[in-house]
Design a protein around this motif. Sequence first.
Motif, mmCIF file in Angstrom:
data_model
loop_
_atom_site.group_PDB
_atom_site.id
_atom_site.type_symbol
_atom_site.label_atom_id
_atom_site.label_comp_id
_atom_site.label_asym_id
_atom_site.label_seq_id
_atom_site.Cartn_x
_atom_site.Cartn_y
_atom_site.Cartn_z
ATOM 1 N N HIS A 1 -2.945 11.121 -5.903
ATOM 2 C CA HIS A 1 -3.545 9.582 -6.419
ATOM 3 C C HIS A 1 -4.574 10.219 -7.330
ATOM 4 O O HIS A 1 -4.685 9.309 -9.337
ATOM 5 N N ARG B 1 0.479 5.358 0.190
ATOM 6 C CA ARG B 1 -0.140 6.761 0.747
ATOM 7 C C ARG B 1 0.331 7.875 -0.323
ATOM 8 O O ARG B 1 1.844 8.308 0.323
ATOM 9 N N ASN C 1 0.621 -1.170 -0.536
ATOM 10 C CA ASN C 1 0.470 -0.100 0.519
ATOM 11 C C ASN C 1 0.342 1.586 -0.085
ATOM 12 O O ASN C 1 2.142 1.221 0.469
#
Length: 114
Positions: free
Chosen positions: A83, A77, A75
Amino acid sequence: MNNTISYKGYVGSVEFSEEDGVFYGKVMGIRALISYEGQNAKELVDDFHFAVDDYLELCKAEGQAPEKAYKGSFNVRISPDLHRSAAIFAAAHQISLNSFVEKAVSDELALQKG
């Protein structure tokens, strides 16, 4: 100096504590805590090998599969704006976001190797 060591598919960190006068590290890329130490490089590598072997034996004795390091899933962030931009770029180029991120990481590592 290389800051990692490898054994049986596991990668371990190499650190030095000036205060304690000892080399130490832990296996990276898995949830289990496997640590090791030594007064010199040979002792560190020997303890690393022992720690990995001990972990594998413990898993076998408990009937559990040992964790595989770096399974290819992680994952990340990032900011919502980054994004969004990455997802739009990937869609516009008809590739998945995963493929886009994989290519970006691969390209950056290739640049670093020079």
